[in-house]
Design an enzyme around this catalytic site. Sequence first.
Site, mmCIF file in Angstrom:
data_model
loop_
_atom_site.group_PDB
_atom_site.id
_atom_site.type_symbol
_atom_site.label_atom_id
_atom_site.label_comp_id
_atom_site.label_asym_id
_atom_site.label_seq_id
_atom_site.Cartn_x
_atom_site.Cartn_y
_atom_site.Cartn_z
ATOM 1 N N ASP A 1 0.616 -1.163 -0.041
ATOM 2 C CA ASP A 1 -0.055 -0.103 -0.211
ATOM 3 C C ASP A 1 0.873 1.421 -0.182
ATOM 4 O O ASP A 1 2.047 1.210 0.146
ATOM 5 C CB ASP A 1 -0.940 -0.153 1.347
ATOM 6 C CG ASP A 1 -2.078 0.776 0.998
ATOM 7 O OD1 ASP A 1 -2.362 1.572 0.019
ATOM 8 O OD2 ASP A 1 -3.029 0.606 1.784
ATOM 9 N N ASP B 1 -3.612 7.346 -3.716
ATOM 10 C CA ASP B 1 -5.011 7.734 -3.893
ATOM 11 C C ASP B 1 -5.446 8.584 -2.607
ATOM 12 O O ASP B 1 -4.841 8.590 -1.815
ATOM 13 C CB ASP B 1 -6.037 6.318 -3.882
ATOM 14 C CG ASP B 1 -6.046 5.499 -2.847
ATOM 15 O OD1 ASP B 1 -4.748 5.202 -2.075
ATOM 16 O OD2 ASP B 1 -7.024 5.048 -2.129
HETATM 17 N N1 GUN Z 1 -6.241 0.755 3.164
HETATM 18 C C1 GUN Z 1 -7.473 0.808 3.636
HETATM 19 N N2 GUN Z 1 -8.175 1.670 3.019
HETATM 20 C C2 GUN Z 1 -7.570 2.125 1.815
HETATM 21 C C3 GUN Z 1 -7.801 3.037 0.619
HETATM 22 O O1 GUN Z 1 -8.890 3.856 0.584
HETATM 23 N N3 GUN Z 1 -6.611 3.439 -0.137
HETATM 24 C C4 GUN Z 1 -5.280 2.706 0.122
HETATM 25 N N4 GUN Z 1 -4.510 3.211 -0.514
HETATM 26 N N5 GUN Z 1 -5.187 1.959 1.223
HETATM 27 C C5 GUN Z 1 -6.346 1.656 1.849
#
Ligand code: GUN
Length: 717
Positions: free
Chosen positions: A113, A148
């Site tokens: 992420d 995002d």
């Molecule tokens: N992890 C939990 N929700 C989100 C999200 O909306 N975007 C991202 N990039 N990671 C997340």
Amino acid sequence: MTLIPHSQHMSPRPIPLPCQNHDLGKFEILSRDGAARIGRLHTNHGVLNTPMLLPVVNPNIRTIEPREMWEEYGIEGLITNSYIIWKHQKLKEVALSDGVHNLLDFPGIIVTDSGTFQSYVYGDVEVGVSEIVEFQRDIGVDIGTMLDVFGRPDMSFSELESAVEETANRASESLEVAGDNLLLNGPIQGGINDDLRARSGYLMSSIRGKYHNFTVHPIGGIVPLMEKQMYRELFQILLASKSTIPPNRPIHLFGCGHPLLFPLSIALGVDIFDSAAYVLFARDDRFFTPTGTVKLKEIREWPISSRALFGLSPEEVRKMDKNERTSILSRHNLEITQAELAKCREAIRTGKIWQLAEERSHCSPQLRGAFLWVLDQLAFPDEGPIGESIMNIIASTNPVRKGGERMSHDIELRPHILHLQALIATRWKIPGSWWDGSKSTIKNLIIIEKTPPPWRTCSLNAIISHLIETPNSIPLILTPLGIIPYSLEDLSPWCHLDGSNDMWDIDYDDEEIMEFLSDLNLEKIPFIRIKPELKILKMSKIEENVRDWMDRCSIVDKLSVLCSINPNDGCKLTTSMSNRKSTTDRMVNVYSDGTHILSPRLNDGGISFTLEGVKRLCDNRYPISFDTIDSDSEFSGLPKVCINDDAIPFVGKGRNVMHGYILGADKHLIPGQPCLIVSSSGDLIAHGTPIATSKEMELFQKGIAIKVREGVLKDSS
Ligand code: GUN
């Protein structure tokens, strides 16, 4: 007795091989039940078999070592946070010099992420849009995530709209920086607004990357909803987002990892989950069962067993120090997560994912509320994005399936049953002539009631007697799922309803019967109701004539309902039909002029054609055109799929049709029901059973699209 640790009696799992270059990021479907699918996503560190969960690994706190996840728990992929690695100098240095796989000591697929979640929790992050993608690329991540903008559920419409637009604005740059080796997640935002979710799905999936498009679409911004158990909103968001995301992109529910949510999420089309719940709950002395979470302090005995808990009592675990307890409960939670996902995958393979979703819905009032809301959408699809997704679910679901169908209160709204009912309502027609050759208008209906299947053994004599008396009558059966034509008596699920005998003994009044009849447009026709007795006698010649007519009606009706063949064409095909019956008196082979043209399947009541049979139905239209109608109200004929010339020598010899070799397909094609395979000049090449919809045939580039039954060319190999 000492227990041997798993790793000591099993050989280590082999290191996964990178996929072929041209397969990088491709997703294929092996098996499906409507929107629920068993898929394979190809990456540089092997295949991600979906539906699956990526356990969250915090690189600073490894409660379960990634290597152990790989060796002991069969975890093919995990997710970690690139922003955390980027922020910690030591982690950053090792990741950049040795790669993220060495940093975590994990040979499988690593997803990362981007720091968006941290910006939601802490208000901001220090990293730039390109910088974080560049970093994920440089440390050798398999599937990274762009930065995002998190859309919180409490944001105003214009704030959510900006989050959607800004996320989309950052997409091209992110895809370009990712290069040709890093696959990227393209998150969908939009809060709890259906139109914004649909817009976000559209924007993110339409962006063309220089090297790759987005590989996966995670649904973002849902963690605050899950924390409050707002599951109805969660599924609303999922359905709205899916309405515009192409089916060849896997869907990931960002931050969702409670096993209770798996079956319904998967039934609605989720492929990937990720969560730290297995360890967060363990730290809080709570553990998973497939039906809910249990507090360690409240129990004397385990309500579920696992390898992690084996040989220990709850009291013994309570007495452990915090770290040891967290470690054992995390392992247990991971095991339960894996087992529930395996159960879901098996339910997809056996066509029972909706049954499982329904069972699990009874385990939590919030989930039950959400499930009932989904059923409402199935019963009355709206005009917006949610209705669009719902219609896609129904249309992509094979209406017939083998095996018993467990009776329940919610059974009528299972998508395969809705699909079959819709097909019967639109495609089943009153016969054009009667067994005595007359063509008079229909006089009455004979309704068999209070009789469990198999109806052919208990009702045949009674029906034949009535038909001899009044040839222009139609036999029907009253089932707990409504009225069906007798001609479809052995079609699943009606003939395989699994429940107490009482369900066959319900008293319906005439008004209720007329309401059922209105589904078949028969409400204005007089009816008689009979409860036949078991009676099998040797038939007279005239009775045999009636039986032959009924057999023919059964074939014509199945051809029209399941294969969209105009009843007039079905009648032509069966003009001089004869059949061979099994020892249990069921049609097994159907012949026309002595040629075997098709076989009614005994296990689900569907139709299997022979090559000779489809040859008689192939109209050899050239230039080839595909139907574009969405409505099922017309008979468009046995659906056809046109393949490109390169595939003809293979498919013609009986090899399966692979995605990527398809030039076009009829929209009314139904996964699981027969189709024709033709060349671009309209020549018949083969026939088979599609596992994809026409839209999927347009988009997928890998995997089997049609399982071929027979090709027209001789196979010399
Ligand atoms: N992890 C939990 N929700 C989100 C999200 O909306 N975007 C991202 N990039 N990671 C997340």
